[in-house]
Design a protein around this motif. Structure first.
Motif, PDB file in Angstrom:
ATOM      1  N   CYS A 182       0.835  -1.204   0.000  1.00  0.00           N
ATOM      2  CA  CYS A 182       0.000   0.000   0.000  1.00  0.00           C
ATOM      3  C   CYS A 182       0.869   1.253   0.000  1.00  0.00           C
ATOM      4  N   GLU A 183       0.813   1.990  -1.082  1.00  0.00           N
ATOM      5  CA  GLU A 183       1.475   3.298  -1.165  1.00  0.00           C
ATOM      6  C   GLU A 183       0.430   4.378  -0.926  1.00  0.00           C
ATOM      7  N   ILE A 184       0.707   5.306  -0.009  1.00  0.00           N
ATOM      8  CA  ILE A 184      -0.250   6.355   0.342  1.00  0.00           C
ATOM      9  C   ILE A 184       0.331   7.715  -0.033  1.00  0.00           C
ATOM     10  N   ILE A 185      -0.475   8.510  -0.706  1.00  0.00           N
ATOM     11  CA  ILE A 185      -0.125   9.895  -1.025  1.00  0.00           C
ATOM     12  C   ILE A 185      -1.210  10.777  -0.413  1.00  0.00           C
ATOM     13  N   CYS A 186      -0.825  11.729   0.407  1.00  0.00           N
ATOM     14  CA  CYS A 186      -1.780  12.641   1.044  1.00  0.00           C
ATOM     15  C   CYS A 186      -1.600  14.046   0.491  1.00  0.00           C
ATOM     16  N   ILE A 187      -2.677  14.647   0.036  1.00  0.00           N
ATOM     17  CA  ILE A 187      -2.653  16.032  -0.424  1.00  0.00           C
ATOM     18  C   ILE A 187      -3.874  16.749   0.135  1.00  0.00           C
ATOM     19  N   GLY A 188      -3.818  18.069   0.115  1.00  0.00           N
ATOM     20  CA  GLY A 188      -4.959  18.854   0.577  1.00  0.00           C
ATOM     21  C   GLY A 188      -4.822  19.287   2.021  1.00  0.00           C
ATOM     22  N   GLU A 189      -5.959  19.495   2.684  1.00  0.00           N
ATOM     23  CA  GLU A 189      -6.000  20.048   4.034  1.00  0.00           C
ATOM     24  C   GLU A 189      -5.318  19.122   5.046  1.00  0.00           C
ATOM     25  N   GLY A 190      -4.333  19.669   5.757  1.00  0.00           N
ATOM     26  CA  GLY A 190      -3.660  18.924   6.809  1.00  0.00           C
ATOM     27  C   GLY A 190      -2.798  17.783   6.330  1.00  0.00           C
ATOM     28  N   ALA A 191      -2.441  17.769   5.030  1.00  0.00           N
ATOM     29  CA  ALA A 191      -1.698  16.642   4.474  1.00  0.00           C
ATOM     30  C   ALA A 191      -0.372  16.416   5.190  1.00  0.00           C
ATOM     31  N   ASP A 192       0.276  17.495   5.600  1.00  0.00           N
ATOM     32  CA  ASP A 192       1.588  17.368   6.245  1.00  0.00           C
ATOM     33  C   ASP A 192       1.507  16.646   7.583  1.00  0.00           C
ATOM     34  N   SER A 193       0.327  16.654   8.208  1.00  0.00           N
ATOM     35  CA  SER A 193       0.188  16.025   9.526  1.00  0.00           C
ATOM     36  C   SER A 193      -0.331  14.597   9.443  1.00  0.00           C
ATOM     37  N   LEU A 194      -0.588  14.093   8.248  1.00  0.00           N
ATOM     38  CA  LEU A 194      -1.160  12.759   8.077  1.00  0.00           C
ATOM     39  C   LEU A 194      -0.066  11.756   7.729  1.00  0.00           C
ATOM     40  N   SER A 195      -0.149  10.579   8.326  1.00  0.00           N
ATOM     41  CA  SER A 195       0.845   9.544   8.083  1.00  0.00           C
ATOM     42  C   SER A 195       0.631   8.915   6.708  1.00  0.00           C
ATOM     43  N   THR A 196       1.733   8.584   6.038  1.00  0.00           N
ATOM     44  CA  THR A 196       1.667   7.841   4.781  1.00  0.00           C
ATOM     45  C   THR A 196       2.114   6.387   4.987  1.00  0.00           C
ATOM     46  N   VAL A 197       2.158   5.948   6.235  1.00  0.00           N
ATOM     47  CA  VAL A 197       2.481   4.563   6.572  1.00  0.00           C
ATOM     48  C   VAL A 197       1.165   3.786   6.659  1.00  0.00           C
ATOM     49  N   TYR A 198       1.094   2.669   5.957  1.00  0.00           N
ATOM     50  CA  TYR A 198      -0.185   1.977   5.759  1.00  0.00           C
ATOM     51  C   TYR A 198      -0.845   1.521   7.063  1.00  0.00           C
ATOM     52  N   ASP A 199      -0.041   1.172   8.092  1.00  0.00           N
ATOM     53  CA  ASP A 199      -0.646   0.715   9.342  1.00  0.00           C
ATOM     54  C   ASP A 199      -0.694   1.814  10.404  1.00  0.00           C
ATOM     55  N   GLU A 200      -0.511   3.074   9.985  1.00  0.00           N
ATOM     56  CA  GLU A 200      -0.629   4.218  10.888  1.00  0.00           C
ATOM     57  C   GLU A 200      -1.699   5.206  10.430  1.00  0.00           C
ATOM     58  N   ASN A 201      -1.890   5.338   9.140  1.00  0.00           N
ATOM     59  CA  ASN A 201      -2.899   6.253   8.610  1.00  0.00           C
ATOM     60  C   ASN A 201      -4.296   5.755   8.999  1.00  0.00           C
ATOM     61  N   LEU A 202      -5.156   6.642   9.494  1.00  0.00           N
ATOM     62  CA  LEU A 202      -6.467   6.236   9.996  1.00  0.00           C
ATOM     63  C   LEU A 202      -7.293   5.540   8.919  1.00  0.00           C
ATOM     64  N   VAL A 203      -7.275   6.056   7.703  1.00  0.00           N
ATOM     65  CA  VAL A 203      -8.089   5.471   6.635  1.00  0.00           C
ATOM     66  C   VAL A 203      -7.691   4.018   6.382  1.00  0.00           C
ATOM     67  N   THR A 204      -6.400   3.775   6.219  1.00  0.00           N
ATOM     68  CA  THR A 204      -5.952   2.412   5.907  1.00  0.00           C
ATOM     69  C   THR A 204      -6.003   1.496   7.128  1.00  0.00           C
ATOM     70  N   LYS A 205      -5.837   2.043   8.340  1.00  0.00           N
ATOM     71  CA  LYS A 205      -6.000   1.225   9.543  1.00  0.00           C
ATOM     72  C   LYS A 205      -7.436   0.698   9.634  1.00  0.00           C
ATOM     73  N   VAL A 206      -8.404   1.562   9.321  1.00  0.00           N
ATOM     74  CA  VAL A 206      -9.803   1.120   9.337  1.00  0.00           C
ATOM     75  C   VAL A 206     -10.022   0.054   8.264  1.00  0.00           C
ATOM     76  N   ALA A 207      -9.465   0.271   7.075  1.00  0.00           N
ATOM     77  CA  ALA A 207      -9.610  -0.718   6.002  1.00  0.00           C
ATOM     78  C   ALA A 207      -9.011  -2.057   6.408  1.00  0.00           C
ATOM     79  N   LEU A 208      -7.855  -2.032   7.062  1.00  0.00           N
ATOM     80  CA  LEU A 208      -7.213  -3.274   7.499  1.00  0.00           C
ATOM     81  C   LEU A 208      -8.079  -4.020   8.517  1.00  0.00           C
ATOM     82  N   TYR A 209      -8.746  -3.261   9.408  1.00  0.00           N
ATOM     83  CA  TYR A 209      -9.659  -3.907  10.366  1.00  0.00           C
ATOM     84  C   TYR A 209     -10.824  -4.577   9.649  1.00  0.00           C
ATOM     85  N   VAL A 210     -11.411  -3.892   8.675  1.00  0.00           N
ATOM     86  CA  VAL A 210     -12.529  -4.469   7.926  1.00  0.00           C
ATOM     87  C   VAL A 210     -12.085  -5.751   7.226  1.00  0.00           C
ATOM     88  N   LEU A 211     -10.914  -5.714   6.599  1.00  0.00           N
ATOM     89  CA  LEU A 211     -10.394  -6.905   5.924  1.00  0.00           C
ATOM     90  C   LEU A 211     -10.122  -8.026   6.930  1.00  0.00           C
TER      91      LEU A 211
END
Length: 343
Positions: free
Chosen positions: A54-83
């Protein structure tokens, strides 16, 4: 390639503390904030596998404060739980996820709820699980336990929601990191109310953050009977009043008053108390009512006209109390809610 879109939202809406949610939409692509979280999901060739597939690219509001690590970013952490709850370990094939946020972070506009909804939809898409939106709503609620924000982000429109059962005893962080169990079914109920199409939403966004946890700490553990009745009476009328034609500004303004959360949080937003005192429909034609957006610090005004005059009046009062920058936009109700489309 797929695109997931989730609207921002405003919770509470006057007396509807932890009850009402309103999905938000920009009126024009040229506006500063799109008030939407978008994910673009692009399959990668096997030879280009990033860590965790999983490669993550964050742009837009607050992008600098968001993790691009797949098991740290909130969006992908939630996806991993669902899977994981469906017996799927991680992202089974390489994927690039570009996250574009037009929702200001920690401003009372549902950025965390949108991230959770997007994460559940991402897990559903990656795992080809074919979950209904109602079932995805359950997944969202074991992570983000506010059915008002989550309900509006999932389903769109102006909604009322309540939990039908207690959330699982584990903390959301434990659910995301450890749980193998799917959530119970039918955790909450919601209802979409009609909204008069003449109503627009003015959002005044201050240039400072306010964490929901900090705002929650200001609330008392118990309330008086009088305050509970005060809010219950207004909650019972506000959805009806906002759907009527013609609208009754005097009744709506009174129905948007609150005693359960705004009085305890108003000192976190210098000038807000004075805004409530000064912004009245009889003084500002077109105005329907004013309240905090979520836990703040953004302020929401419902109106049918004179948007600039109303917004500038709020900003002027706030600047007198605190010399910082304020942005404002006129928004519409997003009636579509979260979507996943081919692009």
């Amino acid at each position: 390639m797929k695109q997931i879109s989730v609207p921002g939202s405003s919770a509470n809406l006057g007396p509807g503390f932890d009850v009402f949610g309103l999905a938000l939409k920009a009126t024009s692509p040229s506006q500063k904030f799109s008030v939407c979280l978008e994910l673009q999901i692009e399959p990668l060739p096997p030879g280009a596998a990033p860590p965790g597939n999983c490669e993550i690219i964050c742009i837009g509001e607050g992008a600098d404060s968001l993790s691009t690590v797949y098991d740290e970013n909130l969006v992908t952490k939630v996806a991993l739980y669902v899977l994981r709850s469906h017996g799927i370990v991680g992202f089974h094939s390489p994927v690039r996820i570009c996250m574009h946020s037009g929702i200001p972070l920690s401003r009372g506009l549902g950025s965390s709820a949108a991230a959770v909804v997007a994460g559940v939809m991402l897990g559903n898409e990656i795992g080809q699980l074919n979950l209904s939106m109602e079932r995805m709503f359950d997944y969202c609620l074991v992570v983000e336990r506010h059915p008002d924000n989550v309900g509006a982000a999932c389903h769109g429109g102006f909604i009322g929601a309540f939990m039908k059962m207690q959330a699982p005893p584990s903390e959301p962080s434990e659910t995301l990191s450890k749980s193998l169990d799917p959530p119970p079914e039918d955790i909450a109920s919601y209802h979409r109310f009609q909204v008069n199409p003449d109503i627009k939403i003015i959002i005044i966004i201050p240039d400072f953050h306010l964490a929901t946890t900090a705002a929650r700490e200001r609330l008392p553990q118990t309330y008086s009977r009088e305050d509970a009745i005060f809010n219950s009476q207004r909650c019972s009328l506000l959805p009806v009043l906002l759907g009527e034609s013609p609208l009754n500004p005097a009744k709506i303004s009174e129905a948007m008053r609150d005693r359960l959360h705004q009085p305890y949080r108003q000192d976190l937003i210098p000038g807000f108390e004075r805004v409530l005192q000064k912004l009245k429909p009889e003084v500002y034609p077109g105005l329907l009512g004013v309240c905090l957006s979520g836990a703040g610090p953004s302020i929401l005004a419902l109106a049918t006209s004179n948007f600039e005059r109303i917004a500038e009046a709020v900003c002027a009062i706030l600047r007198e109390a605190q010399d910082i920058r304020y942005d404002w936009q006129v928004l519409e109700v997003d009636h579509e809610g979260a979507t996943c489309r081919d692009i």
